[in-house]
Design a protein around this motif. Structure first.
Motif, PDB file in Angstrom:
ATOM      1  N   TYR A   1     -53.618  -9.013  30.785  1.00 47.19           N
ATOM      2  CA  TYR A   1     -53.802  -8.478  31.959  1.00 47.19           C
ATOM      3  C   TYR A   1     -52.252  -8.797  32.983  1.00 47.19           C
ATOM      4  N   ASP A   2     -52.480  -8.027  34.093  1.00 46.24           N
ATOM      5  CA  ASP A   2     -51.345  -8.276  35.108  1.00 46.24           C
ATOM      6  C   ASP A   2     -51.978  -9.311  36.006  1.00 46.24           C
ATOM      7  N   GLY A   3     -51.258  -9.713  37.177  1.00 44.20           N
ATOM      8  CA  GLY A   3     -51.621 -10.879  37.688  1.00 44.20           C
ATOM      9  C   GLY A   3     -52.831 -10.794  38.623  1.00 44.20           C
ATOM     10  N   ASP A   4     -53.336  -9.524  39.190  1.00 49.84           N
ATOM     11  CA  ASP A   4     -54.526  -9.275  39.737  1.00 49.84           C
ATOM     12  C   ASP A   4     -55.863  -8.620  39.039  1.00 49.84           C
ATOM     13  N   GLY A   5     -55.534  -8.631  37.539  1.00 44.85           N
ATOM     14  CA  GLY A   5     -56.285  -8.107  36.803  1.00 44.85           C
ATOM     15  C   GLY A   5     -56.819  -6.854  36.639  1.00 44.85           C
ATOM     16  N   ASP A   6     -56.344  -5.944  37.281  1.00 46.91           N
ATOM     17  CA  ASP A   6     -56.618  -4.563  37.207  1.00 46.91           C
ATOM     18  C   ASP A   6     -56.192  -3.879  36.118  1.00 46.91           C
ATOM     19  N   ARG A   7     -54.936  -4.563  35.503  1.00 51.23           N
ATOM     20  CA  ARG A   7     -54.675  -3.464  34.405  1.00 51.23           C
ATOM     21  C   ARG A   7     -54.626  -4.342  32.932  1.00 51.23           C
TER      22      ARG A   7
HETATM   23 MG    MG Z   1     -52.591  -5.020  39.530  1.00 52.86          MG
END
Ligand code: MG
Length: 453
Positions: free
Chosen positions: A242-248
């Protein structure tokens, strides 16, 4: 006050470097402007795991309360958990403190309406106008907002995802999954989601650390070597990062092969379209043409948007689409929430593998024709963007689409997307073709043309 110059909102909310390109007076005034724009009701506030997150949370909550808004603090949560809970728990809107995949020095703010989706471009401009006019609502001492904790965001989010997939079928397969949240916010949710879905879970980089010591906050194929090694070493069925904030979310198959988000997104689309024929799928113009082959097979329609998750979300809602995806790993499932969500995308991928009963590598090979892509960027003088784009357009001898930048079709199966970045002094060059040689040579041709323009 130290504040960013020009437009405050970029492709994905407001981004700045605290102490360098913006300070906490700026964050507070921005939050007052957001609170003034939202005008009423209780606002849910969350943050990712960045080093400046707690400080930003204090400034943003102060600004929202000073504009008269009551707030509920979710504290550290993945962005999609906050977005889903905004609607599910009935908030007027929400504010997420995050710089998503940007390097650790950055932070930023995303603003969501009651459906949990980022506010429209027009509403961003309204917030900017309030900010620049200084027409923020400043409540007096007896009208300032109240604050309370909101501890149920992650539980609400996980329950929401579980309600949208075939939990029993996934549990029966007992899949082994390596999860790499990249020291980001999905550390708080994804491993527990996988566990609840009956997976054997192996974690990599799953301790939250705002300096992102593991592999940085952006999941690109080049920096996911640890994930690949762990998948191979543990004989796992699937790897996900995932990316840093978890949306990808970016997936890797049982052999350690990584897939861009438009490949994994097209596989999930194929699965959902089989069950929901005559539906619509939304994706930006930077995505692979394989989705057109999938849509043709399933009698579905593809809508191509500008690059940027807000454009995809808004188009999904307007066109009542079945799903959306992005090449960077964004997956959108509007029955859950019409914003990108790495957790929901993971659950969908597990359902596809569980239902089809084949390893991911085989599903990928069987689903669509093979295409080759190149992705590169060329540094430019930002004051010459228009000139450069005009020169490139003159050279294009095929069909040119102008949804975002220039998408030039050189033949039926070869396109080049030439697109200036909204935030950096670069032009991005994406090429897709039937052979690697043709993709490489086409990319080189356009890079040369941009440099010469
Ligand atoms: Mg993101």
């Amino acid at each position: 006050m130290l504040a960013p110059q020009g437009r405050l909102f970029g492709t994905n909310g407001v981004r700045f470097i605290p102490g360098v390109t913006g300070d906490m007076s700026f964050a507070l005034k921005l939050a007052e402007s957001i609170g003034t724009y939202l005008a009423e009701g209780e606002i849910l506030v969350g943050r990712d795991g960045r080093l400046t997150g707690q400080m930003m949370l204090s400034s943003v909550t102060a600004g929202l309360m000073s504009s008269g808004r009551n707030i509920a603090e979710a504290d550290m949560v993945p962005t999609p958990a906050l977005q889903f809970s905004t609607k599910a728990l009935g908030y007027r809107g929400s504010v997420m403190i995050t710089a998503s995949h940007n390097p650790s020095q950055y932070n930023g703010v995303k603003v969501m309406g009651p459906e949990g989706v980022e506010v429209s471009r027009l509403d961003e401009q309204k917030i900017e106008k309030i900010f620049h006019d200084g027409s923020t609502n400043k409540a007096n001492w007896k009208d300032v907002g109240t604050a309370r904790p909101e501890p149920s965001v992650i539980r609400t989010y996980l329950n929401g995802i579980m309600s949208r997939v075939n939990v029993r079928l996934i549990q029966e397969r007992k899949l082994k999954v390596v999860v790499d949240p990249g020291n980001g916010a999905q550390s708080l949710a994804a491993p527990y989601l996988l566990e609840a879905l009956g997976c054997k879970v192996i974690t990599v980089n799953s301790i939250i650390d705002g300096s992102f010591p593991g592999r940085g906050p952006e999941p690109t194929p080049e920096n996911l070597r640890d994930l690949v090694v762990a998948v191979r070493a543990s004989n796992a069925d699937l790897g996900v990062a995932y990316d840093g904030d978890g949306d990808r979310s970016i997936f890797c198959d049982e052999g350690g092969n990584l897939y861009w988000g438009d490949q994994s997104g097209s596989l999930i689309a194929d699965y959902l379209l089989e069950r929901n024929p005559n539906s619509t799928v939304v994706t930006p113009v930077s995505s692979s043409q394989i989705i057109e082959a999938v849509a043709k097979k399933r009698g579905a329609k593809v809508i191509w948007t500008r690059v940027g998750s807000v454009d995809v979300s808004r188009t999904i809602m307007e066109r009542k689409a079945l799903m959306g995806f992005e090449e960077n790993g964004g997956g959108f499932f509007p029955l859950h929430v019409p914003t990108r969500d790495g957790g929901m995308t993971t659950a969908m991928m597990l359902e596809v593998i569980a239902t089809r009963g084949s390893p991911l590598s085989r599903l990928m090979a069987a689903a669509f024709p093979r295409f080759f892509q190149t992705k590169t960027k060329v540094p430019i003088d930002p004051s010459r963007v228009k000139e450069i784009m005009k020169a490139i357009e003159r050279q294009g001898d095929g069909k040119v689409e102008k949804v975002d930048g220039l998408k030039i079709w050189l033949d039926e199966k070869t396109w080049a997307l030439i697109r200036p970045s909204g935030t950096e002094p670069i032009v991005r060059v994406f090429v897709e073709s039937e052979t690697k040689e043709k993709a490489d040579s086409t990319s080189k041709k356009f890079v040369k043309a941009i440099k010469a323009a």
